[in-house]
Design a protein around this motif. Structure first.
Motif, mmCIF file in Angstrom:
data_model
loop_
_atom_site.group_PDB
_atom_site.id
_atom_site.type_symbol
_atom_site.label_atom_id
_atom_site.label_comp_id
_atom_site.label_asym_id
_atom_site.label_seq_id
_atom_site.Cartn_x
_atom_site.Cartn_y
_atom_site.Cartn_z
ATOM 1 N N LEU A 1 0.829 -1.205 0.000
ATOM 2 C CA LEU A 1 0.000 0.000 0.000
ATOM 3 C C LEU A 1 0.863 1.254 0.000
ATOM 4 N N TRP A 2 1.936 1.224 0.770
ATOM 5 C CA TRP A 2 2.854 2.370 0.821
ATOM 6 C C TRP A 2 3.477 2.609 -0.547
ATOM 7 N N ASN A 3 3.852 1.548 -1.226
ATOM 8 C CA ASN A 3 4.413 1.686 -2.575
ATOM 9 C C ASN A 3 3.386 2.271 -3.540
ATOM 10 N N LYS A 4 2.131 1.847 -3.403
ATOM 11 C CA LYS A 4 1.074 2.403 -4.255
ATOM 12 C C LYS A 4 0.881 3.891 -3.940
ATOM 13 N N PHE A 5 0.905 4.228 -2.673
ATOM 14 C CA PHE A 5 0.736 5.616 -2.240
ATOM 15 C C PHE A 5 1.789 6.516 -2.882
ATOM 16 N N ASN A 6 2.999 6.013 -3.031
ATOM 17 C CA ASN A 6 4.113 6.790 -3.580
ATOM 18 C C ASN A 6 4.282 6.635 -5.085
ATOM 19 N N ASP A 7 3.383 5.934 -5.724
ATOM 20 C CA ASP A 7 3.452 5.722 -7.174
ATOM 21 C C ASP A 7 2.907 6.962 -7.883
ATOM 22 N N THR A 8 3.803 7.766 -8.436
ATOM 23 C CA THR A 8 3.378 9.021 -9.063
ATOM 24 C C THR A 8 2.657 8.793 -10.386
ATOM 25 N N ASP A 9 2.801 7.622 -10.983
ATOM 26 C CA ASP A 9 2.009 7.314 -12.179
ATOM 27 C C ASP A 9 0.550 7.062 -11.787
ATOM 28 N N LEU A 10 0.374 6.446 -10.635
ATOM 29 C CA LEU A 10 -0.970 6.126 -10.145
ATOM 30 C C LEU A 10 -1.635 7.360 -9.527
ATOM 31 N N PHE A 11 -0.858 8.108 -8.741
ATOM 32 C CA PHE A 11 -1.366 9.318 -8.080
ATOM 33 C C PHE A 11 -0.403 10.470 -8.362
ATOM 34 N N PRO A 12 -0.619 11.190 -9.455
ATOM 35 C CA PRO A 12 0.355 12.204 -9.890
ATOM 36 C C PRO A 12 0.459 13.434 -8.993
ATOM 37 N N ASP A 13 -0.589 13.750 -8.213
ATOM 38 C CA ASP A 13 -0.505 14.971 -7.416
ATOM 39 C C ASP A 13 -0.948 14.736 -5.979
ATOM 40 N N ASP A 14 -0.755 15.757 -5.150
ATOM 41 C CA ASP A 14 -1.025 15.642 -3.711
ATOM 42 C C ASP A 14 -2.499 15.352 -3.421
ATOM 43 N N ASP A 15 -3.400 15.990 -4.159
ATOM 44 C CA ASP A 15 -4.819 15.785 -3.898
ATOM 45 C C ASP A 15 -5.228 14.332 -4.131
ATOM 46 N N GLU A 16 -4.658 13.701 -5.114
ATOM 47 C CA GLU A 16 -4.979 12.296 -5.380
ATOM 48 C C GLU A 16 -4.443 11.392 -4.278
ATOM 49 N N ARG A 17 -3.272 11.731 -3.735
ATOM 50 C CA ARG A 17 -2.737 10.960 -2.612
ATOM 51 C C ARG A 17 -3.570 11.169 -1.352
ATOM 52 N N LYS A 18 -4.037 12.401 -1.130
ATOM 53 C CA LYS A 18 -4.935 12.658 0.004
ATOM 54 C C LYS A 18 -6.194 11.800 -0.114
ATOM 55 N N ALA A 19 -6.747 11.766 -1.306
ATOM 56 C CA ALA A 19 -7.968 10.992 -1.531
ATOM 57 C C ALA A 19 -7.718 9.503 -1.347
ATOM 58 N N PHE A 20 -6.578 9.025 -1.805
ATOM 59 C CA PHE A 20 -6.237 7.613 -1.664
ATOM 60 C C PHE A 20 -6.119 7.237 -0.189
ATOM 61 N N LEU A 21 -5.410 8.051 0.589
ATOM 62 C CA LEU A 21 -5.253 7.756 2.015
ATOM 63 C C LEU A 21 -6.608 7.760 2.724
ATOM 64 N N LEU A 22 -7.433 8.727 2.380
ATOM 65 C CA LEU A 22 -8.726 8.840 3.039
ATOM 66 C C LEU A 22 -9.642 7.672 2.685
ATOM 67 N N THR A 23 -9.701 7.311 1.421
ATOM 68 C CA THR A 23 -10.563 6.191 1.023
ATOM 69 C C THR A 23 -10.046 4.868 1.584
ATOM 70 N N LEU A 24 -8.746 4.742 1.715
ATOM 71 C CA LEU A 24 -8.190 3.564 2.390
ATOM 72 C C LEU A 24 -8.659 3.509 3.840
ATOM 73 N N TRP A 25 -8.521 4.625 4.517
ATOM 74 C CA TRP A 25 -8.816 4.684 5.947
ATOM 75 C C TRP A 25 -10.286 4.388 6.239
ATOM 76 N N PHE A 26 -11.167 4.852 5.352
ATOM 77 C CA PHE A 26 -12.588 4.631 5.554
ATOM 78 C C PHE A 26 -13.050 3.242 5.137
ATOM 79 N N ASP A 27 -12.225 2.507 4.414
ATOM 80 C CA ASP A 27 -12.658 1.201 3.925
ATOM 81 C C ASP A 27 -12.819 0.218 5.083
#
Length: 219
Positions: A100-126
């Protein structure tokens, strides 16, 4: 203040604004030594309970632009796909959070900060977070399952009666079902019994919810 207390303090301060919470958690992770960042990321997901926060707050507090709202919904789709793939392989917990940490830092998957914020939040709520590696489970062919249901017909009829009977406390219903299950000595039959009971309870609760909503409408 230990690591978990620092995370809890951030959550307490930002609990009314999940988007800001995600941003501050990420800032905190990045403020730590690089060697500790993955562990802090995992500690947040494992050690802080998101169940007290309500996803209905999102629209009230995010005030996202159309572009960022699209990023958030897309991150949710990616999160569900990542979790489904990882959970299906039943990796150990350390490997799970490392991936998950590797996915979080994958700039191809999440190119900007807002997408990483959204990824962390949706993970946390799952509801599948925190993650647990599961033990080997019981599986069987359809023929065996159907035969087992037929053998368990008397016990399942009684279980249905227990589920739909009225009790003052949930523990009363539960204790009766447990006692009934204890009369089934064969392990595989007992597994089938509980699989069916879980389905019956889900139907019962759905029926109760529908009845409650209908009574509210009448009022």
């Amino acid at each position: 203040m230990n690591k978990i207390d620092v995370l809890k303090k951030i959550v307490d301060n930002d609990s009314n604004n999940p988007w800001l919470l995600s941003s501050d958690i990420i800032d905190h992770i990045h403020s730590c030594f690089i060697k500790d960042q993955q562990n802090i990321f995992a500690l947040f997901l494992k050690g802080i309970d998101a169940s007290d926060l309500d996803l209905s707050q999102l629209d009230d507090h995010f005030n996202l632009s159309d572009e960022n709202y699209f990023k958030f919904t897309e991150a949710g789709k990616i999160t569900r796909r990542i979790l489904r793939n990882l959970i299906s392989t039943n990796v150990d917990e350390d490997e799970f959070y490392e991936k998950l940490w590797n996915k979080f830092n994958d700039t191809d998957l999440f190119p900007d900060d807002d997408e990483r914020k959204a990824f962390l939040l949706t993970l946390w709520f799952d509801v599948r977070i925190p993650y647990y590696q599961l033990e080997e489970s019981c599986s069987m062919e359809d023929d065996e399952y159907e035969k087992s249901l037929w053998e368990l017909s008397p016990e399942l009829k009684k279980a249905r009666f227990i589920i739909y009977s009225e009790f003052e406390q949930k523990t009363q219903r539960t204790s009766l079902l447990m006692a009934l299950a204890d009369t089934i000595k064969d392990y595989r039959l007992r597994v089938v019994f509980w699989s069916r009971v879980i389905s019956l309870i889900a139907r019962f609760e759905a029926a109760m919810n529908d009845s409650y909503e209908e009574s509210e409408d009448e009022e």
